[in-house]
Design an enzyme around this catalytic site. Sequence first.
Site, mmCIF file in Angstrom:
data_model
loop_
_atom_site.group_PDB
_atom_site.id
_atom_site.type_symbol
_atom_site.label_atom_id
_atom_site.label_comp_id
_atom_site.label_asym_id
_atom_site.label_seq_id
_atom_site.Cartn_x
_atom_site.Cartn_y
_atom_site.Cartn_z
ATOM 1 N N ALA A 85 -2.010 3.950 3.270
ATOM 2 C CA ALA A 85 -3.482 3.768 2.505
ATOM 3 C C ALA A 85 -4.397 2.838 3.170
ATOM 4 O O ALA A 85 -5.536 3.022 2.881
ATOM 5 C CB ALA A 85 -2.839 3.369 1.212
ATOM 6 N N SER B 189 0.872 -1.214 0.169
ATOM 7 C CA SER B 189 0.054 0.198 0.112
ATOM 8 C C SER B 189 0.931 1.134 0.164
ATOM 9 O O SER B 189 1.964 1.193 0.226
ATOM 10 C CB SER B 189 -0.912 -0.019 1.314
ATOM 11 O OG SER B 189 -0.155 0.358 2.353
ATOM 12 N N ASP B 190 0.173 2.147 -0.593
ATOM 13 C CA ASP B 190 1.182 3.570 -0.263
ATOM 14 C C ASP B 190 0.774 4.089 1.090
ATOM 15 O O ASP B 190 0.038 3.159 1.944
ATOM 16 C CB ASP B 190 0.438 4.694 -1.289
ATOM 17 C CG ASP B 190 1.343 5.880 -1.328
ATOM 18 O OD1 ASP B 190 2.359 5.945 -0.744
ATOM 19 O OD2 ASP B 190 1.221 6.528 -2.517
ATOM 20 N N CYS B 191 1.516 4.790 1.633
ATOM 21 C CA CYS B 191 1.734 5.012 3.197
ATOM 22 C C CYS B 191 0.781 6.010 3.643
ATOM 23 O O CYS B 191 0.800 7.350 3.414
ATOM 24 C CB CYS B 191 3.259 5.504 3.631
ATOM 25 S SG CYS B 191 4.449 4.898 2.641
#
Length: 768
Positions: free
Chosen positions: A289, A285-287
């Site tokens: 997300a 995931s993006d941080c």
Amino acid sequence: MYPTILLLLLTVAGAGAATPPNAYPCASAAANSYPFCNASLSLPARARALVSLLTLDEKIAQLSNTAAGAPRLGVPPYQWWSESLHGLADNGPGVNFSSGPVARATMFPQVILSAASFNRSLWRAVAEAVAVEARAMHNAGQSGLTYWAPNINVFRDPRWGRGQETPGEDPAVIAAYSVEYVKGFQGEYGDGKEGRMMLSACCKHYVAYDLEKWETFTRYTFNAKVNAQDFEDTYEPPFKSCIQDGRASCLMCSYNQVNGVPACARKDLLQKIRNEWGFQGYIVSDCDAVGIIREYQSYTSSDEDSVAIVLKAGMDINCGSFLVLRTKSALEKGKIQEEDINRALFNLFSVQLRLGLFDKASGNQWFTQLGPSNICTKEHRELATEAVRQGTVLLKNDNNFLPLKRSEVSHIAIIGPAAADSYLMGGDYTGVPCDPITFLKGMKAFVPQTTVAAGCKDVSCNSTEGFGEAIEAARRADIVVVIAGLNLTQETEDLDRVSLLLPGKQMELVNSVASVTKKPIVLVITGGGPVDVSFAKHDQRIASILWIGYPGEVGGQVLPEILFGEYNPGGKLPITWYPESFTAVPMTDMNMRADPSRGYPGRTYRFYTGDVVYGFGYGLSYSKYSYNIIQAPRTISLSHSSSPSLISRKPAYTRRDGLDYVQVEDIPFCESLIFSVHISVSNEGAMDGSQAVLLFSRSKSIAPGFPLKQLVAFERVYTAAGRSTNVEITVDPCKLMSSANTEGKRVMLLGSHHLMVGDEEHEFVIEA
């Protein structure tokens, strides 16, 4: 500003950064006897063995970018987050310039500038060089092996703050760049059966992510409403190529929602990349997300539901600590099963095994011998220089004002707040450069009597206070170069632009200077996003305009090389430069196609119907080039097949809206349709030069919803002055001459089409 939930992430990540990232567990006696260290077993068997030996708490502790170790098994902690967009960067905790023998690394130009070269071999070479420095830094104990680049989202809107990180607006160009980057960076070796690699690259951000902060919308909560047509032929193709052709070992899912569902929870999409595209890697995931799914998006009613929805969708690891803190509770409440965790860990450990982290020794591969001496090398600096040279775009050159003659210039003035600013050079995701050269320093190497005046206090240029000094410097000089444009105060992660004009009073500065000079001025534009410089385009006092993007550490060296003719510019814009009026279009409108019924002009050169300042693929040279298509097919027949007849299964083609077309999925022999186009490139000027040759295609029919034209092939070609060079370009009709219909199915229009390069056109027919 990041979500408040990320504060915990940063704390945890910072703690993990101190752990040596190059520890090899199977090299120790403590772990040597475990089956995951047994090299005679297959990598999948070893990954499963390691998962089976972990306790539940040890398993959960692996689900963060700052993964905990398992000391009783000899498994050390691991930091998954390192950055390498256009050189090593310390945006994430994995790369550490502050402690160890490596204090800096080569800063290559920002991606958007390298993309303007339209040179695949250059893209591959840059990726390979960044990989060498990344592996060398890992061997020195200052970085990991898993890097979260490239950024392959489509530069859909000119205001997007991170468009600079991408290869531009054309899905085919982005796809080609992604393949070269991943193949060059990962450095796969061995017989290919196990997928062994030197490093891991990550395709990001999946999918339809191209908004940071616009009006009341932010990337953390934005719902990207994408129709099936645009998804199929714009938003998804770069990711499909990155995974299928590039064999990327990582995919990052984005913050935004896609049609009402968080991207990291889109099971249909995440499963498709494994089941249909053959993805073998991990999904991060993006941080952070996952945490925002409930906290910001209110998509789930509990944190445990957020954990469940992403793990069951197919995500493997969270950038941040959310899964580490919430997964056990989700398990206890029956939201997930331990098998969901095991599946994720299998993917994570499989990648680490492919990277050799569980080999008994670091091995005797060439890259294990790399060290600090392989960073900031002369060869890498020369490559960075070549990337800037090939990417820089000449937008205007009235009366061949450029190149300048050194013998005729004894005094030059550089005006603008960026003239002596090395910080501006890098753009987003920049580390510590080896030896940055400012525009001022570079110019002084050519013209010792070089004066500088900022004119504005900074790039925002909210005051005319420094104009007087700039005007006086301009009056005295033989030649004046004004450096204007953007920097990271105008466009960056978490910051979109609101205007396409030069920031603040920069335009006023340019006009003030141009009104007092002895000769017309040269305007140099920095930044990644398009700038409306219509005022300069039509002003005779401004003879030449150059776009140099974010040129990295050697930008100051290359600019005078180009101005004085030591290098002949040949880059082409990888993005459309729109007029300021385009800012009336909502940034949240994800539709690519124009819609006249609501005054919507469309997006990118493929569909945009409005005026442009400079178009996609535009770029001048000090030479005049002409093109001649000397060989290309007159007819492409879809009926020639060694397979069972197309007509025996389905009608050969469909008629709709008065147009004939065939669905690509109904063509069983696409590979046999691939054809070559032979082009003669003539350099009719007095300077040798290398030029980006762009081959476009368009249908002769006016077809609603189909591209106005689309790039089908490109090649960088060197041609000596007064000579011609023949180049062969390969075209894949199914892939690059097709477009999506409203149902999201790839179709190819039948009938007459045109191939176009420069002013040359070639007509041919596609028939069923």
